[in-house]
Enzyme design. Structure first.
Site, PDB file in Angstrom:
ATOM      1  N   TYR A 188       0.937  -1.049  -0.030  1.00  0.00           N
ATOM      2  CA  TYR A 188      -0.058   0.052  -0.199  1.00  0.00           C
ATOM      3  C   TYR A 188       0.936   1.128  -0.022  1.00  0.00           C
ATOM      4  CZ  TYR A 188      -4.701   1.926   0.559  1.00  0.00           C
ATOM      5  OH  TYR A 188      -6.086   2.428   0.392  1.00  0.00           O
TER       6      TYR A 188
ATOM      7  N   LYS B 166      -3.872   7.478   3.329  1.00  0.00           N
ATOM      8  CA  LYS B 166      -4.943   7.344   4.227  1.00  0.00           C
ATOM      9  C   LYS B 166      -4.785   7.701   5.668  1.00  0.00           C
ATOM     10  CE  LYS B 166      -7.749   5.534   1.205  1.00  0.00           C
ATOM     11  NZ  LYS B 166      -9.009   6.132   1.075  1.00  0.00           N
TER      12      LYS B 166
END
Length: 253
Positions: free
Chosen positions: A152, A159
């Site tokens: 990620y 995020k």
């Protein structure tokens, strides 16, 4: 009477009928809400086509969250379709492929990820605020940014920034009667997920770790949580992250 009866919602991020945002819009309409969608650029026609699969075809207004003019005129343009807003769903995220190489990523790639995937929550909320004079609810979608997930990389950093942004927004918009919360979903097989390298790293193990099990093809549990937060059933909840992940967040390794 549905839990969203009479409420007016702005829903971003409807690209395909597999999108979490699509299911939020669908359930919201079934629960009595009036929905307006956003899209931009080449995806406008796709969103307009997919919108026809909803129970009632909603209007689609153009919004590129990196375009200051789009943001400045958003309230006026949405106001052509509804006389105000009671809620906004932020379902926007993007990172260039280079951002999925943590050590090798350029600042250009990282800054794009942060702008589109984190700062845009503040930008969207402020742009919609004139349509919420009596308060409302802003709900965002995240993938729990507290951890360093495999593959990620800078999207995970974005995020984490997104979740922090939601808390500062909760602080500053609370006095205006606006609640700001995020839903941390488990992996869902959406168009956005396909852009993440080795996304099947999550798909193949999540269901085994989740006490309740997990279906990567089922966006409805996440969408229901978003609709609940967009309703008036959580009148004193803000700055919160609600997990809809089958329970993985509570388990050890």
């Amino acid at each position: 009477m549905g839990i969203l009866e009479g409420r007016r919602l702005l829903v971003t991020g409807v690209l395909m009928d597999s999108s979490i945002a699509f299911h939020v819009a669908r359930i919201a309409q079934q629960e009595g809400a009036e929905v307006v969608l956003t899209s931009f650029g080449r995806t406008m026609k796709i969103t307009q086509t997919i919108a026809k699969r909803l129970p009632t075809t909603p209007p689609v207004v153009e919004l590129d969250v990196q375009d200051d003019e789009h943001l400045a005129s958003l309230a006026e343009r949405v106001g052509e379709h509804v006389d105000g807003l009671d809620g906004v769903l932020h379902s926007i995220g993007f990172a260039p492929q280079g951002a999925f190489d943590f050590l090798g990523a350029s600042w250009d790639d990282v800054s794009t990820a942060l702008h589109v995937s984190a700062y845009s929550l503040k930008a969207l909320a402020v742009a919609a605020l004139p349509l919420m004079p009596n308060g409302g609810s802003v709900v965002g979608l995240t993938f729990d940014g507290r951890f360093a997930w495999p593959v990620y990389d800078w999207m995970g950093v974005a995020k984490a920034a997104f979740e922090s942004t939601s808390r500062y927004l909760a602080r500053d918009l609370g006095p205006k009667g606006v609640r700001v919360n995020v839903v941390a979903a488990g992996p869902i097989r959406t168009t956005a997920a396909k852009s993440i390298p080795a996304f099947d790293t999550f798909e193949n193990t999540w269901g085994e770790r989740a006490p309740l099990g997990w279906d990567v093809r089922d966006a409805e549990p996440t969408a229901r949580a978003c609709c609940a937060l967009l309703s008036d059933w959580f009148p004193a909840t803000t700055g919160e992250m609600v997990h809809v992940d089958g329970g993985v967040h509570a388990m050890g390794q």
